[in-house]
Motif scaffolding. Structure first.
Motif, PDB file in Angstrom:
ATOM      1  N   SER A 109      20.242  -1.501   1.110  1.00  8.16           N
ATOM      2  CA  SER A 109      21.595  -1.893   1.528  1.00  8.16           C
ATOM      3  C   SER A 109      21.663  -3.326   2.036  1.00  8.16           C
ATOM      4  N   SER A 110      20.533  -4.027   1.980  1.00 10.40           N
ATOM      5  CA  SER A 110      20.529  -5.429   2.392  1.00 10.40           C
ATOM      6  C   SER A 110      19.478  -6.180   1.588  1.00 10.40           C
ATOM      7  N   GLN A 111      19.627  -7.499   1.530  1.00 10.64           N
ATOM      8  CA  GLN A 111      18.651  -8.320   0.811  1.00 10.64           C
ATOM      9  C   GLN A 111      17.273  -8.188   1.431  1.00 10.64           C
ATOM     10  N   GLU A 112      17.235  -8.152   2.747  1.00 10.29           N
ATOM     11  CA  GLU A 112      15.954  -8.045   3.452  1.00 10.29           C
ATOM     12  C   GLU A 112      15.237  -6.738   3.106  1.00 10.29           C
ATOM     13  N   ALA A 113      15.991  -5.643   3.089  1.00  9.81           N
ATOM     14  CA  ALA A 113      15.398  -4.334   2.767  1.00  9.81           C
ATOM     15  C   ALA A 113      14.917  -4.307   1.329  1.00  9.81           C
ATOM     16  N   TYR A 114      15.700  -4.878   0.427  1.00 14.09           N
ATOM     17  CA  TYR A 114      15.313  -4.933  -0.986  1.00 14.09           C
ATOM     18  C   TYR A 114      14.040  -5.757  -1.165  1.00 14.09           C
ATOM     19  N   ASP A 115      14.008  -6.947  -0.578  1.00 18.35           N
ATOM     20  CA  ASP A 115      12.854  -7.823  -0.721  1.00 18.35           C
ATOM     21  C   ASP A 115      11.584  -7.128  -0.230  1.00 18.35           C
ATOM     22  N   LYS A 116      11.680  -6.485   0.899  1.00 21.21           N
ATOM     23  CA  LYS A 116      10.524  -5.797   1.490  1.00 21.21           C
ATOM     24  C   LYS A 116      10.053  -4.652   0.586  1.00 21.21           C
ATOM     25  N   ALA A 117      11.005  -3.877   0.071  1.00 21.71           N
ATOM     26  CA  ALA A 117      10.662  -2.716  -0.754  1.00 21.71           C
ATOM     27  C   ALA A 117      10.025  -3.141  -2.074  1.00 21.71           C
ATOM     28  N   VAL A 118      10.586  -4.158  -2.712  1.00 21.32           N
ATOM     29  CA  VAL A 118      10.058  -4.606  -4.004  1.00 21.32           C
ATOM     30  C   VAL A 118       8.638  -5.143  -3.863  1.00 21.32           C
ATOM     31  N   VAL A 119       8.400  -5.907  -2.819  1.00 25.47           N
ATOM     32  CA  VAL A 119       7.048  -6.430  -2.591  1.00 25.47           C
ATOM     33  C   VAL A 119       6.054  -5.295  -2.418  1.00 25.47           C
ATOM     34  N   LYS A 120       6.442  -4.246  -1.670  1.00 22.69           N
ATOM     35  CA  LYS A 120       5.551  -3.094  -1.464  1.00 22.69           C
ATOM     36  C   LYS A 120       5.252  -2.386  -2.788  1.00 22.69           C
ATOM     37  N   VAL A 121       6.262  -2.250  -3.636  1.00 20.42           N
ATOM     38  CA  VAL A 121       6.056  -1.602  -4.939  1.00 20.42           C
ATOM     39  C   VAL A 121       5.007  -2.358  -5.737  1.00 20.42           C
ATOM     40  N   PHE A 122       5.129  -3.667  -5.814  1.00 22.28           N
ATOM     41  CA  PHE A 122       4.222  -4.436  -6.666  1.00 22.28           C
ATOM     42  C   PHE A 122       2.852  -4.632  -6.029  1.00 22.28           C
ATOM     43  N   GLU A 123       2.775  -4.601  -4.719  1.00 21.94           N
ATOM     44  CA  GLU A 123       1.457  -4.572  -4.077  1.00 21.94           C
ATOM     45  C   GLU A 123       0.727  -3.289  -4.445  1.00 21.94           C
ATOM     46  N   ALA A 124       1.452  -2.179  -4.476  1.00 24.10           N
ATOM     47  CA  ALA A 124       0.849  -0.885  -4.842  1.00 24.10           C
ATOM     48  C   ALA A 124       0.459  -0.860  -6.313  1.00 24.10           C
ATOM     49  N   LEU A 125       1.293  -1.436  -7.183  1.00 25.68           N
ATOM     50  CA  LEU A 125       0.940  -1.510  -8.599  1.00 25.68           C
ATOM     51  C   LEU A 125      -0.303  -2.381  -8.818  1.00 25.68           C
ATOM     52  N   ASP A 126      -0.408  -3.460  -8.067  1.00 25.53           N
ATOM     53  CA  ASP A 126      -1.599  -4.297  -8.154  1.00 25.53           C
ATOM     54  C   ASP A 126      -2.842  -3.512  -7.749  1.00 25.53           C
ATOM     55  N   LYS A 127      -2.694  -2.706  -6.720  1.00 26.61           N
ATOM     56  CA  LYS A 127      -3.810  -1.866  -6.258  1.00 26.61           C
ATOM     57  C   LYS A 127      -4.217  -0.865  -7.335  1.00 26.61           C
ATOM     58  N   LEU A 128      -3.233  -0.255  -7.979  1.00 26.04           N
ATOM     59  CA  LEU A 128      -3.517   0.681  -9.067  1.00 26.04           C
ATOM     60  C   LEU A 128      -4.187  -0.016 -10.244  1.00 26.04           C
ATOM     61  N   GLU A 129      -3.742  -1.216 -10.548  1.00 27.40           N
ATOM     62  CA  GLU A 129      -4.330  -1.968 -11.651  1.00 27.40           C
ATOM     63  C   GLU A 129      -5.832  -2.161 -11.424  1.00 27.40           C
ATOM     64  N   THR A 130      -6.211  -2.436 -10.190  1.00 27.74           N
ATOM     65  CA  THR A 130      -7.630  -2.612  -9.865  1.00 27.74           C
ATOM     66  C   THR A 130      -8.384  -1.300  -9.999  1.00 27.74           C
ATOM     67  N   ILE A 131      -7.821  -0.221  -9.470  1.00 27.86           N
ATOM     68  CA  ILE A 131      -8.463   1.095  -9.561  1.00 27.86           C
ATOM     69  C   ILE A 131      -8.678   1.489 -11.017  1.00 27.86           C
ATOM     70  N   LEU A 132      -7.663   1.288 -11.834  1.00 28.63           N
ATOM     71  CA  LEU A 132      -7.712   1.737 -13.228  1.00 28.63           C
ATOM     72  C   LEU A 132      -8.484   0.787 -14.134  1.00 28.63           C
ATOM     73  N   SER A 133      -8.931  -0.309 -13.599  1.00 25.00           N
ATOM     74  CA  SER A 133      -9.831  -1.178 -14.360  1.00 25.00           C
ATOM     75  C   SER A 133     -11.252  -0.627 -14.332  1.00 25.00           C
ATOM     76  N   LYS A 134     -11.497   0.352 -13.443  1.00 24.77           N
ATOM     77  CA  LYS A 134     -12.850   0.874 -13.249  1.00 24.77           C
ATOM     78  C   LYS A 134     -12.998   2.334 -13.638  1.00 24.77           C
ATOM     79  N   ARG A 135     -11.892   3.011 -13.875  1.00 24.41           N
ATOM     80  CA  ARG A 135     -11.944   4.435 -14.210  1.00 24.41           C
ATOM     81  C   ARG A 135     -10.778   4.813 -15.097  1.00 24.41           C
ATOM     82  N   ARG A 136     -10.971   5.840 -15.913  1.00 26.31           N
ATOM     83  CA  ARG A 136      -9.945   6.220 -16.872  1.00 26.31           C
ATOM     84  C   ARG A 136      -8.707   6.780 -16.172  1.00 26.31           C
ATOM     85  N   PHE A 137      -8.920   7.728 -15.265  1.00 29.35           N
ATOM     86  CA  PHE A 137      -7.821   8.321 -14.504  1.00 29.35           C
ATOM     87  C   PHE A 137      -8.011   7.982 -13.027  1.00 29.35           C
ATOM     88  N   LEU A 138      -7.070   8.349 -12.200  1.00 28.36           N
ATOM     89  CA  LEU A 138      -7.110   7.934 -10.809  1.00 28.36           C
ATOM     90  C   LEU A 138      -8.337   8.429 -10.063  1.00 28.36           C
TER      91      LEU A 138
END
Length: 234
Positions: A109-138
Motif C-alpha cells: 500500500s506504499s512505495q516503501e512497503a513495495y520496495d522492501k518486499a521486492v528486495v526480499k523476494v529477489f534476495e531469496a531467489l538469489d539464495k535459491l539460485e546458489t542452492i540449486l547450483s549445487k543440487r538438483r532439488f532443494l
C-alpha cells in the motif's frame, strides 16, 4: 476425496501448491456446487459428516503425503523422515520470502512497503539460485515437499508476478539454475497435468484484475533440461 470407503470433496484452486501433490498421487478430485458454504480454497470436506476436515494448505499437503496411501495409485513420500528437518527449515523462509513475498509486493500500500518486499523476494531467489547450483532439488537428489511448495510460485513468476505484482527486478529466466530447476520439476510425473498457466493468468488478470489477460511473456516449461544428468552423481 472419493475412493473405496472414502467419501468427501476436495475444493481446489489450480493455483495452489498442494494440488500438485494430490494429482501426483492420482487421487480423484471433485467439487460439489450444491453445498452452500463461504467459498475459500483450499478446503477438505467430509461428505459423510458434513464437516470441514481442514482448510490449511500446509496441513493438507502433509495429509496427502501419508493419510491416503491406502487408496493412492502412486504413493510417494515427499516428507521422508531423514529430510524432515531440512524440509522444515526450507519451508520456514521460502514461504514468507517467496510464496507470500510476491503478495507482499503485489498488494503493498506504499512505495516503501513495495520496495522492501521486492528486495526480499529477489534476495531469496538469489539464495535459491546458489542452492540449486549445487543440487538438483532443494534437499538433494530427491523431490520433496519443499520443491512442491516452491514450484507454483516459480511457475507463475515470469508470466504473472513480474507483470501483475511488479516483481520485475529480474525474470526467472535470467537465473540459469532456477530456470532449469522449474522446468525439471514441471517435467516430473503428474506435475504438468496439475499446472495450467492459462487458468492462472485468467485468475490473476481476469477475475481479480481488469479482465485483460496479457499475451506474454511466453514461457515454455517443456523445454529439455539437463539437471538429471548434471547431478547424476550427487
Amino acid at each position: 476425496m472419493v475412493g473405496n470407503n472414502m467419501e468427501g470433496n476436495l475444493f481446489v484452486g489450480r493455483m495452489i501448491y498442494w494440488v500438485l501433490q494430490s494429482d501426483m498421487y492420482h487421487s480423484q478430485v471433485t467439487s460439489n456446487d450444491s453445498i452452500s458454504l463461504p467459498r475459500s480454497v483450499p478446503l477438505l470436506w467430509d461428505k459423510k459428516t458434513k464437516t470441514v476436515v481442514n482448510n490449511e494448505s500446509a496441513d493438507i499437503i502433509r495429509m496427502f503425503n501419508s493419510e491416503f496411501n491406502e487408496w493412492a495409485e502412486r504413493p510417494i513420500d515427499l516428507y521422508p523422515s531423514d529430510l524432515r528437518d531440512e524440509i522444515d527449515d526450507l519451508n520456514a523462509w521460502i514461504y514468507p520470502e517467496i510464496n507470500n513475498g510476491v503478495y507482499k509486493a503485489g498488494f503493498a500500500s506504499s512505495q516503501e512497503a513495495y520496495d522492501k518486499a521486492v528486495v526480499k523476494v529477489f534476495e531469496a531467489l538469489d539464495k535459491l539460485e546458489t542452492i540449486l547450483s549445487k543440487r538438483r532439488f532443494l534437499c538433494g537428489a530427491r523431490l520433496t515437499e519443499a520443491d512442491i511448495r516452491l514450484f507454483p510460485t516459480l511457475f507463475r513468476f515470469d508470466p504473472v508476478y513480474v507483470v501483475r505484482f511488479k516483481c520485475n527486478l529480474r525474470m526467472l529466466k535470467e537465473y540459469p539454475n532456477l530456470w532449469e530447476y522449474v522446468r525439471d520439476v514441471y517435467q516430473q510425473p503428474g506435475v504438468s497435468e496439475a499446472s495450467n498457466l492459462e487458468h492462472c493468468k485468467k485468475g490473476y488478470f481476469g477475475r481479480t484484475g481488469n479482465g485483460i489477460v496479457p499475451m506474454g511473456p511466453v514461457v515454455d516449461y517443456s523445454l529439455p533440461t539437463n539437471r538429471a544428468k548434471q547431478f547424476a552423481d550427487s
